[in-house]
Write a protein that holds these residues in place. Structure first.
Motif, PDB file in Angstrom:
ATOM      1  N   SER A  23      22.295  12.450 -36.571  1.00 42.60           N
ATOM      2  CA  SER A  23      23.162  11.881 -37.585  1.00 42.60           C
ATOM      3  C   SER A  23      24.469  11.397 -36.952  1.00 42.60           C
ATOM      4  CB  SER A  23      23.393  12.946 -38.660  1.00 42.60           C
ATOM      5  OG  SER A  23      24.691  12.934 -39.109  1.00 42.60           O
ATOM      6  N   ARG A  24      24.968  12.178 -35.975  1.00 39.83           N
ATOM      7  CA  ARG A  24      26.214  11.784 -35.290  1.00 39.83           C
ATOM      8  C   ARG A  24      26.012  10.476 -34.508  1.00 39.83           C
ATOM      9  NH1 ARG A  24      30.516  10.347 -35.143  1.00 39.83           N
ATOM     10  NH2 ARG A  24      31.821  10.402 -33.312  1.00 39.83           N
ATOM     11  N   VAL A  25      24.873  10.418 -33.808  1.00 36.52           N
ATOM     12  CA  VAL A  25      24.582   9.205 -33.024  1.00 36.52           C
ATOM     13  C   VAL A  25      24.417   8.014 -33.967  1.00 36.52           C
ATOM     14  CG1 VAL A  25      22.826   8.096 -31.564  1.00 36.52           C
ATOM     15  CG2 VAL A  25      23.604  10.418 -31.053  1.00 36.52           C
TER      16      VAL A  25
ATOM     17  N   ILE B 246      31.006   3.634 -24.640  1.00 33.12           N
ATOM     18  CA  ILE B 246      32.173   3.501 -25.520  1.00 33.12           C
ATOM     19  C   ILE B 246      32.555   4.866 -26.091  1.00 33.12           C
ATOM     20  CG2 ILE B 246      33.054   2.387 -27.621  1.00 33.12           C
ATOM     21  CD1 ILE B 246      30.707   0.298 -27.093  1.00 33.12           C
ATOM     22  N   SER B 247      31.535   5.662 -26.418  1.00 34.18           N
ATOM     23  CA  SER B 247      31.791   6.982 -27.002  1.00 34.18           C
ATOM     24  C   SER B 247      31.144   8.048 -26.117  1.00 34.18           C
ATOM     25  CB  SER B 247      31.210   7.012 -28.424  1.00 34.18           C
ATOM     26  OG  SER B 247      31.445   8.251 -29.024  1.00 34.18           O
ATOM     27  N   PRO B 248      31.669   8.234 -24.906  1.00 26.29           N
ATOM     28  CA  PRO B 248      31.011   9.159 -23.977  1.00 26.29           C
ATOM     29  C   PRO B 248      30.991  10.598 -24.488  1.00 26.29           C
ATOM     30  CG  PRO B 248      33.155   8.478 -23.121  1.00 26.29           C
ATOM     31  CD  PRO B 248      32.903   7.652 -24.326  1.00 26.29           C
ATOM     32  N   GLU B 249      31.968  10.923 -25.363  1.00 27.09           N
ATOM     33  CA  GLU B 249      32.003  12.292 -25.899  1.00 27.09           C
ATOM     34  C   GLU B 249      30.762  12.567 -26.749  1.00 27.09           C
ATOM     35  OE1 GLU B 249      33.983   9.868 -26.780  1.00 27.09           O
ATOM     36  OE2 GLU B 249      33.834   9.698 -28.957  1.00 27.09           O
ATOM     37  N   THR B 250      30.286  11.510 -27.458  1.00 24.69           N
ATOM     38  CA  THR B 250      29.082  11.698 -28.281  1.00 24.69           C
ATOM     39  C   THR B 250      27.865  11.900 -27.389  1.00 24.69           C
ATOM     40  OG1 THR B 250      30.059  10.275 -29.947  1.00 24.69           O
ATOM     41  CG2 THR B 250      27.699  10.676 -30.138  1.00 24.69           C
TER      42      THR B 250
END
Lengths: 404, 242
Positions: free
Chosen positions: A44-46, A250-254
């Protein structure tokens, strides 16, 4: 015969065996549930990152992201949007004009990223329209309308219809200020982004920035996630002067979160199994203590230590593996149900969930690809738990065991 | 084939050797020949069970040698001793000690399986043994459904399954009523006669002593008397044993 003996031995004390099997099933269910919940949350986060934040791929002028200077544009002369849209795997390509600036009201100010968007495209690219919690979508007949996030609105005490001033530098470095009226307040599942991002129409922002049809960012949505690497490579070849990044960059934390969650879920699983192992050891020790004399007799008659060891090992493995299908089945049923209907975690607080970038509705997903790993952990637990009782058994001296 | 089955020389077993030594067995010389039907008697604590355990290779003596059919078992390593016991010695215990989760047939077959004997041979041997003990109709019964006497007869069949050199029986009739005890003794006497099987019992039971052809009396770990008796060991009819 040792196999048969081990199987029959576990049914000597049915209640005890059933209790331990249920414990194993419950432990396994808990482990699978954790994996499924994490998988659902991560998926869901991805999905949120791709569908509502970054898209699959973004293109920028190679210098733009150094300090977000609005002069580093993507030139529309090459018609990049058309070229991207012509790639069969691409579902959508939307342009954005972006600049950093200051949002000010009579009571305070806050640093923001101002996103100039084409409303029709942006509603698809980041589901902006769906995120509106107060107010209405952009009215393209009106000038200088803005959408701000709920967290920022609360902080700045703003509501739909309120006026605010945006100040930023244009492409020539001149400071520009303009008044905007709030059309809507939106709320996504990522509170920190809501606090930082405001949306205006691209035509309004381009005018203020002294831009024509140029923009700073192209957000690309793909028809399916699997074509990400191929399309990224294709775009890199097509636009060598642009920075072409996937959502993972772009969102390496994810991406990191997705990767580490697997590890965390296995750690939780191992902790559950560790607790379970003591239950198994206790049960097996009791079972062996009750049979000391019998095991002594078996040794006296000529049963080798390895056979006795194997018997205890198999008893433990049988007990563990007998509980496994039940645990997997219950896990599958529960996860199937919640996977369809969703698990509402709003009790934990939407604010809290969104501050970590998660929505309150989670759709757990059965971790089929991890079943092998789960089975491996369960089997390892069974074998390790059986070692202590089995070693204790083979240390029994027949003459002493027979005296008991 | 050796005529002598058991030959012990100077065998001693001492408990607490470094504090207050207690001689469970003290310098025992014992010679048992094939086909003997011998009772080991003596008061409680005289060392009967200890001597049986030593001869059966379940315990090691502190001194002396124990030669079974030409092999000094005191020199065998643990693994070899297990294998030796399996092939050469049959055990019958006071409390039967059948494996409760296995049927009577499986209990007997267990020994044959440990020896790696083929299925056909196992089936023949098991059938023959159950015929001999008169329990053909109880082969598929679990021990809990058998009487004490029947369980002990299955234990005898198990002891004989591997065709051992001799059978050690520790108080085999102690937990049996008189009829069951008599039946069991009949079976063992028959096997002794027909197969020339050597039996060595430890017992308090006068009925067993009366049937033995040789009675060895142990007192304080020493052989106090060793007497051959008149052969009264004629098996009675086996009917009614079931």
């Amino acid at each position: 015969m040792i196999f048969l003996l081990a199987w029959r031995n576990i049914w000597r004390n049915k209640m005890r065996s059933i209790v331990i099997m249920l414990s194993i099933a419950l432990g396994l269910f808990a482990g699978i549930a954790v994996l499924a919940l994490y998988k659902g949350m991560m998926k869901s986060r991805v999905r949120t990152v791709i569908d509502a934040e970054t898209g699959h791929i973004q293109l920028h002028n190679i210098l733009f992201k150094n300090d977000f200077d609005p002069k580093y544009i993507i030139d529309d002369k090459e018609n990049p949007l058309e070229k991207i849209r012509n790639i069969p795997e691409v579902k959508l390509a939307a342009p954005r004009t972006i600049t950093q600036g200051m949002l000010a009201t009579a009571t305070g100010s806050s640093g923001v990223q101002i996103n100039g968007v084409i409303p029709g495209l942006e509603y698809e690219a980041s589901l902006l329209k769906r995120k509106i919690v107060e107010g209405r979508a952009f009215d393209e007949s009106r000038k200088n309308e803005i959408m701000i996030g709920k967290k920022l609105a609360r902080k700045m005490k703003l509501r739909p219809g309120s006026k605010l001033v945006l100040t930023f530098t244009d492409t020539t470095g001149t400071i520009v200020s303009a008044a905007f009226r709030i059309a809507a307040i939106y709320q996504s599942d990522n509170a920190p982004l809501d606090e930082r991002n405001v949306y205006v129409t691209m035509s309004d922002l381009n005018t203020l920035l002294n831009l024509g049809g140029e923009f700073h960012e192209i957000v690309v949505l793909l028809k399916n996630d699997e074509s990400l690497i191929a399309v990224q490579q294709e775009l890199k070849k097509e636009f060598p002067l642009y920075q072409v990044e996937s959502w993972k960059e772009i969102s390496p934390e994810t991406d990191l979160m997705v990767k580490t969650t697997d590890l965390y879920s296995y750690i939780i699983m191992i902790i559950i199994m560790f607790a379970l192992a003591f239950g198994i050891i206790n049960t097996m020790l009791m079972a062996i203590l009750e049979r000391t004399r019998e095991i002594g007799m078996m040794a006296a008659l000529g049963t080798t230590r390895i056979r006795i060891f194997l018997m205890v090992l198999m008893e433990t493995i049988f007990l563990t593996l007998a509980g496994t299908p039940a645990g997997i089945l219950v896990g599958w049923v529960v996860i199937f149900y919640y996977g369809r209907h969703g698990l509402d975690l709003s009790g934990m607080g939407r604010e809290m969930m969104s501050s970590f970038g998660f929505g309150t509705m989670v759709y757990p997903e059965f971790p089929v690809e991890k079943l092998g790993g789960v089975m491996l952990i369960v089997t390892a637990t069974a074998i390790l738990s059986s070692l202590f009782p089995a070693i204790k058994t083979i240390r029994l001296q027949p003459v002493e065991a027979l005296r008991r | 084939m050796n005529k002598t089955v058991v030959d012990t020389h100077n065998v001693s077993k001492v408990y607490n050797p470094e504090t207050i030594p207690v001689y469970a067995i003290n310098n025992v010389h014992l010679h048992i020949e094939r086909g003997e039907f011998t009772a080991l008697v003596g008061p409680s604590g005289s060392g009967k069970t200890t001597l049986l355990n030593l001869i059966g290779g379940l315990d090691k003596p502190d001194k002396g040698s124990i030669i079974i059919d030409g092999t000094d078992i005191t020199r065998l390593q643990a693994g070899s001793l297990i294998s030796f016991r399996l092939k050469n010695i049959g055990f019958v215990f006071q409390s039967f000690n059948l494996i409760p989760v296995l049927t009577a047939r499986e209990n007997v077959e267990f020994i044959l399986l440990l020896q790696g004997i083929s299925k056909e041979e196992r089936n023949n041997r098991v059938a023959q043994l159950f015929r001999q003990i008169g329990l053909e109709d109880k082969m598929d019964t679990r021990p809990a459904q058998l009487s004490g006497g029947q369980q002990q007869r299955v234990a005898v069949a198990r002891a004989l399954a591997s065709k051992p050199k001799f059978v050690l029986a520790d108080e085999p009739t102690a937990n049996l009523d008189s009829i069951s005890a008599a039946n069991l003794l009949d079976i063992m006497a028959l096997l002794n006669k027909e197969e020339n099987m050597t039996f060595l019992f430890s017992t308090h039971d006068q009925r067993v002593i009366e049937r033995a052809r040789r009675v060895i009396t142990l007192v304080d770990g020493r052989i106090a008397a060793d007497t051959a008796t008149v052969d009264t060991n004629i098996p009675h009819e086996l009917e009614g044993n079931k």
